[in-house]
Design a protein around this motif. Structure first.
Motif, PDB file in Angstrom:
ATOM      1  N   UNK A 297       0.834  -1.197   0.000  1.00  0.00           N
ATOM      2  CA  UNK A 297       0.000   0.000   0.000  1.00  0.00           C
ATOM      3  C   UNK A 297       0.878   1.259   0.000  1.00  0.00           C
ATOM      4  N   UNK A 298       0.217   2.401  -0.142  1.00  0.00           N
ATOM      5  CA  UNK A 298       0.872   3.707  -0.043  1.00  0.00           C
ATOM      6  C   UNK A 298       2.081   3.823  -0.966  1.00  0.00           C
ATOM      7  N   UNK A 299       1.855   3.556  -2.241  1.00  0.00           N
ATOM      8  CA  UNK A 299       2.927   3.712  -3.223  1.00  0.00           C
ATOM      9  C   UNK A 299       3.278   5.193  -3.328  1.00  0.00           C
ATOM     10  N   UNK A 300       4.521   5.570  -3.044  1.00  0.00           N
ATOM     11  CA  UNK A 300       4.867   6.997  -3.000  1.00  0.00           C
ATOM     12  C   UNK A 300       4.920   7.615  -4.393  1.00  0.00           C
ATOM     13  N   UNK A 301       4.736   8.927  -4.410  1.00  0.00           N
ATOM     14  CA  UNK A 301       4.930   9.662  -5.652  1.00  0.00           C
ATOM     15  C   UNK A 301       6.402   9.640  -6.043  1.00  0.00           C
ATOM     16  N   UNK A 302       6.699   9.789  -7.345  1.00  0.00           N
ATOM     17  CA  UNK A 302       8.108   9.849  -7.763  1.00  0.00           C
ATOM     18  C   UNK A 302       8.843  10.968  -7.023  1.00  0.00           C
ATOM     19  N   UNK A 303      10.056  10.689  -6.587  1.00  0.00           N
ATOM     20  CA  UNK A 303      10.824  11.674  -5.825  1.00  0.00           C
ATOM     21  C   UNK A 303      12.286  11.592  -6.237  1.00  0.00           C
ATOM     22  N   UNK A 304      12.883  12.728  -6.483  1.00  0.00           N
ATOM     23  CA  UNK A 304      14.279  12.809  -6.876  1.00  0.00           C
ATOM     24  C   UNK A 304      15.033  13.541  -5.775  1.00  0.00           C
ATOM     25  N   UNK A 305      15.725  12.788  -4.923  1.00  0.00           N
ATOM     26  CA  UNK A 305      16.412  13.389  -3.779  1.00  0.00           C
ATOM     27  C   UNK A 305      17.558  14.295  -4.203  1.00  0.00           C
ATOM     28  N   UNK A 306      18.218  13.953  -5.296  1.00  0.00           N
ATOM     29  CA  UNK A 306      19.314  14.807  -5.762  1.00  0.00           C
ATOM     30  C   UNK A 306      18.773  16.151  -6.250  1.00  0.00           C
ATOM     31  N   UNK A 307      17.661  16.096  -6.971  1.00  0.00           N
ATOM     32  CA  UNK A 307      17.047  17.346  -7.427  1.00  0.00           C
ATOM     33  C   UNK A 307      16.559  18.174  -6.243  1.00  0.00           C
ATOM     34  N   UNK A 308      15.989  17.508  -5.230  1.00  0.00           N
ATOM     35  CA  UNK A 308      15.533  18.223  -4.042  1.00  0.00           C
ATOM     36  C   UNK A 308      16.707  18.915  -3.350  1.00  0.00           C
TER      37      UNK A 308
ATOM     38  N   UNK B 252      19.567  19.914  -4.594  1.00  0.00           N
ATOM     39  CA  UNK B 252      20.071  21.035  -5.392  1.00  0.00           C
ATOM     40  C   UNK B 252      19.102  22.217  -5.359  1.00  0.00           C
ATOM     41  N   UNK B 253      17.792  21.915  -5.413  1.00  0.00           N
ATOM     42  CA  UNK B 253      16.788  22.982  -5.366  1.00  0.00           C
ATOM     43  C   UNK B 253      16.857  23.736  -4.045  1.00  0.00           C
ATOM     44  N   UNK B 254      17.052  23.024  -2.950  1.00  0.00           N
ATOM     45  CA  UNK B 254      17.128  23.668  -1.633  1.00  0.00           C
ATOM     46  C   UNK B 254      18.366  24.560  -1.527  1.00  0.00           C
ATOM     47  N   UNK B 255      19.490  24.104  -2.069  1.00  0.00           N
ATOM     48  CA  UNK B 255      20.710  24.906  -2.013  1.00  0.00           C
ATOM     49  C   UNK B 255      20.566  26.180  -2.849  1.00  0.00           C
ATOM     50  N   UNK B 256      19.976  26.025  -4.025  1.00  0.00           N
ATOM     51  CA  UNK B 256      19.793  27.202  -4.879  1.00  0.00           C
ATOM     52  C   UNK B 256      18.802  28.182  -4.248  1.00  0.00           C
TER      53      UNK B 256
ATOM     54  N   UNK C 134       9.454  21.296   3.761  1.00  0.00           N
ATOM     55  CA  UNK C 134      10.087  20.668   4.924  1.00  0.00           C
ATOM     56  C   UNK C 134      11.606  20.750   4.826  1.00  0.00           C
ATOM     57  N   UNK C 135      12.129  20.673   3.604  1.00  0.00           N
ATOM     58  CA  UNK C 135      13.571  20.823   3.421  1.00  0.00           C
ATOM     59  C   UNK C 135      14.035  22.231   3.741  1.00  0.00           C
ATOM     60  N   UNK C 136      13.233  23.235   3.384  1.00  0.00           N
ATOM     61  CA  UNK C 136      13.593  24.619   3.702  1.00  0.00           C
ATOM     62  C   UNK C 136      13.715  24.837   5.207  1.00  0.00           C
ATOM     63  N   UNK C 137      12.900  24.116   5.969  1.00  0.00           N
ATOM     64  CA  UNK C 137      12.961  24.258   7.432  1.00  0.00           C
ATOM     65  C   UNK C 137      14.290  23.754   7.985  1.00  0.00           C
ATOM     66  N   UNK C 138      14.926  22.823   7.267  1.00  0.00           N
ATOM     67  CA  UNK C 138      16.207  22.280   7.714  1.00  0.00           C
ATOM     68  C   UNK C 138      17.405  22.967   7.050  1.00  0.00           C
ATOM     69  N   UNK C 139      17.126  23.955   6.216  1.00  0.00           N
ATOM     70  CA  UNK C 139      18.176  24.634   5.467  1.00  0.00           C
ATOM     71  C   UNK C 139      18.587  25.915   6.181  1.00  0.00           C
ATOM     72  N   UNK C 140      19.835  26.281   6.039  1.00  0.00           N
ATOM     73  CA  UNK C 140      20.390  27.455   6.721  1.00  0.00           C
ATOM     74  C   UNK C 140      19.944  28.733   6.008  1.00  0.00           C
ATOM     75  N   UNK C 141      18.748  29.202   6.367  1.00  0.00           N
ATOM     76  CA  UNK C 141      18.215  30.442   5.796  1.00  0.00           C
ATOM     77  C   UNK C 141      18.191  31.496   6.887  1.00  0.00           C
ATOM     78  N   UNK C 142      18.697  32.671   6.559  1.00  0.00           N
ATOM     79  CA  UNK C 142      18.816  33.740   7.555  1.00  0.00           C
ATOM     80  C   UNK C 142      17.447  34.237   8.015  1.00  0.00           C
ATOM     81  N   UNK C 143      17.363  34.587   9.297  1.00  0.00           N
ATOM     82  CA  UNK C 143      16.161  35.246   9.809  1.00  0.00           C
ATOM     83  C   UNK C 143      16.338  36.743   9.670  1.00  0.00           C
TER      84      UNK C 143
END
Length: 544
Positions: free
Chosen positions: A181-192, A194-198, A326-335
């Motif tokens: 059950x619960x077949x996940x949607x396609x996910x590309x961790x490498x793309x995620x 890179x997107x978070x860093x950019x 959720x990735x942005x919450x773990x990324x070093x973004x300035x307040x």
């Protein structure tokens, strides 16, 4: 070993597991046996006056509860909910459409059975165009798998699905299956990654970032993470008409509704001068963008949707909004330091003048003061919706409107779905007289199930949205005595309102009559309209 279940028992258990406690619909002979099964289950049947009312109610239920169900008979019922299903598809509302159908044993040699249009699969073909998944349950060996596949698709994609249930399959024993059950949607961790860093580098080097919060934050249950992101970064936020109330409008970083040239000029100037636009789950529709008067530069945008992330002029495939946020919450973004930003300008109430004629401006100012945390506003399309953009919603997800698909008739039946989904909420329905005459009969259903919406009818004797575009007798309606409808229903209270003091008295009494339907017939001039409607009507008029 688990006891064997019939196909209908399995379907109802699946719905109940995902939080469904009410099913909206209208019975018919092809679906009567299934309705009978529902009555023996833990799900309550809410039979409405009309199938379109059932569809809108299920849509509103889904927006509050997470999943809604509408059940109808074959073609004469099913084809009447195509409009409500199309709205649910366009605005990402997970509704399960269940349609009874002729039995598989009745279809041999294609007889001309009642309700049939062309072929037996005609209705299925129609719904394939307006749902994210569809099936005909005609085989007990695959029934469980198909039910799981289709309902899981509704939950995963937040869009409607279609299940056709031939009447001779209702009580057939379903054969169990044991697939993952619960077949996940396609996910590309490498793309995620890179997107978070950019995104981090762009946000941190920007001078004036702005977040445009979209409706998908609500549909995918991401409001808590979104609030954490705002607190983490201190970036100011705007909503769109479709996502109004995605967060509390009292949040210190909330500026208001952005809708291009249709909305407030200070908000438009602040958003469009931003060097970093962070669009999270926003729909880029004509109404959301003020009939495309918005000037949002893709070269300064980070745009995350439920399917992919766009940063400037390139896309990261298979990166979802949820994973990105959720990735942005773990990324070093300035307040950032709290800067000078526009803030909502609450509509200030006016002192009622005895005998002074009621106006749209006075109505919305008075309603703004009337709302509390337990009121959910459901606005139909037209000035009911556009005029409500400036009222203050006190908690998240307490404003519902068809602000993309823009179908008339949503609000009154929508109040059924909302109040049954959350009995702690009292719906305040804003509806024009034109929309009310389409689906207002569902107040009969409200009375039957002892619900207590407050219905504000904007009574201007016609289609007030269309008059400024192109007027004619085709925009006129017969005037009803809306305040007398409780007399017909033998339930509720009605108020005929022509003056400011009459409105204040009616609102006060509506608060006191907390267990009753209250209908306020607010009689306004045909040419009286909000500034927002005036602006958008002018823009539409140039295209008529």
């Amino acid at each position: 070993m688990a006891a064997a279940k019939t196909i209908s028992e399995y379907l109802l258990q699946k719905l109940f597991t995902h939080g469904v406690r009410h099913m909206f619909g209208v019975p018919g002979d092809y679906v009567l046996s299934f309705f009978h099964q529902v009555e023996s289950s833990s799900i309550k049947v809410i039979n409405t006056c009309d199938e379109q009312g059932a569809g809108f109610a299920a849509d509103a239920y889904a927006r509050v509860k997470g999943l809604g169900v509408v059940c109808v008979t074959y073609c004469v019922g099913g084809l009447k909910v195509t409009n409500t299903t199309a709205q649910a598809f366009a605005e990402k509302s997970p509704v399960v459409v269940i349609s009874g159908a002729p039995g598989t044993n009745e279809r041999i040699k294609s007889p001309l059975l009642h309700h049939k249009v062309r072929e037996f699969d005609t209705q299925l073909k129609v719904f394939e165009q307006i749902t994210v998944a569809s099936t005909v349950i005609d085989n007990p060996q695959t029934a469980c798998r198909e039910i799981d596949r289709v309902i899981d698709a509704a939950l995963q994609h937040k869009r409607p699905v279609y299940i056709e249930l031939p009447r001779n399959m209702v009580s057939v024993t379903a054969l169990p299956y044991y697939l993952p059950q619960d077949i996940p949607l396609p996910r590309d961790d490498n793309a995620l990654k890179e997107a978070l860093l950019e995104a981090r580098d762009i946000i941190n080097t920007s001078r004036k970032p702005v977040i445009v919060s979209g409706i998908e934050l609500h549909r995918y249950g991401l409001q808590d993470e979104f609030l954490q992101f705002i607190d983490k970064t201190n970036i100011p936020v705007v909503s769109t008409p479709l996502s109004k109330s995605v967060i509390s409008e009292h949040h210190p970083q909330y500026m208001g509704i952005y809708e291009g040239a249709i909305g407030r000029s200070d908000i438009r100037e602040y958003v469009e001068s931003s060097d970093c636009l962070v669009l999270l789950g926003a729909f880029m529709t004509d109404i959301n963008l003020g009939l495309f008067t918005a000037c949002l530069d893709q070269g300064r945008s980070i745009y995350a949707t439920s399917e992919k992330v766009y940063i400037h002029y390139h896309a990261y495939e298979n990166v979802s909004l949820g994973d990105f946020l959720k990735g942005l919450l773990q990324t070093d973004i300035d307040k950032r330091e709290t800067g000078a930003i526009p803030h909502p300008k609450p509509l200030q109430p006016l002192q009622p003048v005895t005998g002074k004629k009621i106006t749209i401006n006075y109505l919305f100012r008075s309603l703004n003061a009337f709302l509390d945390k337990n009121t959910v506003v459901i606005a139909d399309t037209g000035d009911a919706m556009f005029g409500a953009m400036d009222i203050t919603i006190h908690k998240e997800t307490k404003f519902l409107a068809p602000a993309y698909y823009a179908s008339m008739g949503f609000a009154v039946p929508g109040s059924l779905g909302v109040q049954l989904a959350d009995p702690n909420l009292r719906p305040l329905v804003l509806v024009g007289d034109g929309a009310f005459q389409m689906t207002g009969m569902e107040l009969s259903t409200s009375a039957r199930y002892q619900l207590s919406p407050i219905i504000i009818v904007l009574n201007n004797s016609g289609y007030g949205t269309e008059r400024p575009m192109l007027d004619g007798s085709f925009n006129d309606l017969t005037t009803w005595a809306y305040s007398s409808i409780p007399d017909i229903l033998k339930s509720g209270r009605g108020f005929s309102i022509k003056t400011e003091d009459q409105l204040e008295e009616a609102l006060t009494l509506s608060r006191q009559y907390a267990e009753d339907i209250c209908i306020l017939d607010v009689q306004i001039d045909a040419d009286d309209k909000s500034l927002a409607l005036e602006s958008i009507a002018k823009a539409f008029a140039s295209r008529v």
